[in-house]
Design an enzyme around this catalytic site. Sequence first.
Site, mmCIF file in Angstrom:
data_model
loop_
_atom_site.group_PDB
_atom_site.id
_atom_site.type_symbol
_atom_site.label_atom_id
_atom_site.label_comp_id
_atom_site.label_asym_id
_atom_site.label_seq_id
_atom_site.Cartn_x
_atom_site.Cartn_y
_atom_site.Cartn_z
ATOM 1 N N GLY A 47 0.820 -1.219 0.000
ATOM 2 C CA GLY A 47 0.000 0.000 0.000
ATOM 3 C C GLY A 47 0.849 1.261 0.000
ATOM 4 C CD GLU B 196 7.451 -8.330 3.957
ATOM 5 O OE1 GLU B 196 7.593 -9.122 4.904
ATOM 6 O OE2 GLU B 196 7.119 -7.129 4.124
ATOM 7 C CB CYS C 97 -1.040 -0.211 12.057
ATOM 8 S SG CYS C 97 -0.558 -1.942 12.043
#
Length: 454
Positions: free
Chosen positions: A114, A133, A231
């Site tokens: 994203g 990643e 988050c």
Amino acid sequence: MKLPSEFIEKMERLLEDEASRFFSTYHEEKANGLRFNPLKIDRETFLTLVPFALSPVPFCPTGFYYDAHEQPGKHPYHAAGLYYIQEPSAMFVAEVLKPNPGEFVLDLCAAPGGKTTQLAAMMKNQGLIIANEIHPKRVKALSENIERFGITNALVTNETPEKLAKYFPGFFDKILVDAPCSGEGMFRKDEEAVQFWSQAHVEQCAIKQRHILDCAYEMLKEGGILVYSTCTFSPEENEQTIEAFLQTYDDLELLSIEKVHGIQPGRREWTNTNFEEMERTARLWPHSLKGEGHFVAKIKKTGPSPSWNGRYAKPNASKQMVREYRQFEQEVLQTEIEKPMYAFQHHLFALPDHCPNFDGLKVVRAGLHLGEAKKQRFEPNHALALSLKPQDVRYSLDLSSDSVECLKYLRGETIQTGEDRGWLLVTVDGYPLGWGKEVKGMVKNFYPKGLRIN
């Protein structure tokens, strides 16, 4: 939703008077968002085109909220890469880093993509973005999302932060560390995050985050900007992680992030030293704005960095392979791709400009995947289709988004046309969707098997 009792106690202690407002959000619907792709469509056209009711996300110019009953992920425009479905508060992070075209950018913990797709769109496919990643399964989703968005200047790697730090000392203008975290801001949308939560997990995450930041520090240029985000709500992973980072290095400056649209400052009282400057960081709370929650810090490296003395990647594709591609380009395209040509066995890639040598790194995608050299012919890759515009090809087949033909194409079925033009770009309402090969009145379907709908 049953929240862990230790989490409830902790948040009540931290938030005091705000706690009841915070906990009331768990009885509300989660916020749903999408971001349009400026590499493919402008805002006005997007709003006229899409059939969903949207309202703007105030802290992200490309972001919109959509209602829970809508299903934008199932619409052909999603397959065409016209938008990315993303939790709204997560959209703020890339807006804080805001890379420019031509810069060298690293997204260190990038899956599912994203924030990478948002950063790359800001860069207008100019410069270089390395999207890394560490998890092999997650890196596949990252690579697919980069492909769908039509991004051509990305190097997708599957590496540890330590290995990248050895390769790229002082290399990057901008780095994003969207750190693996305890995911407290995911509770409304992911029951698993609730099951997984414990104070011990929070503390393990904080240790891991500090190590990742040390690696990022090594790779940042003098004058470079690092954005750190999570988050989660826990101070151990947010204010205290940034406090420890600033205490470790004396050439870092915490920059102020503008607080508008309900965005709150970080909490100095949640640091170990009552660190006043922590109010320069930003917290997005679910009871202060429409979003699940994020923490964001922006840091500048003011001291000197080791100068990167690595090499740039050199073209390695054989003359025959390049010749076969150029022949395909001449017959099928109306545009020329002038980038260094790099081959992984039979697969041909157009590298981003100033792409560093990546020998010894696990590379999943290197720039734009043009296609594969097969016996005496060249077969274009799906990524090439999604990077083009209809005017870049000689022939295209445009399907209406609500037509049976469009559904057939996405299912992998053949389409009857009655013509015989060879390779053509299949588009949906004028936006590329994939390749087809028209032979004797039938279009053979080249939409990738892994993406087909049932």
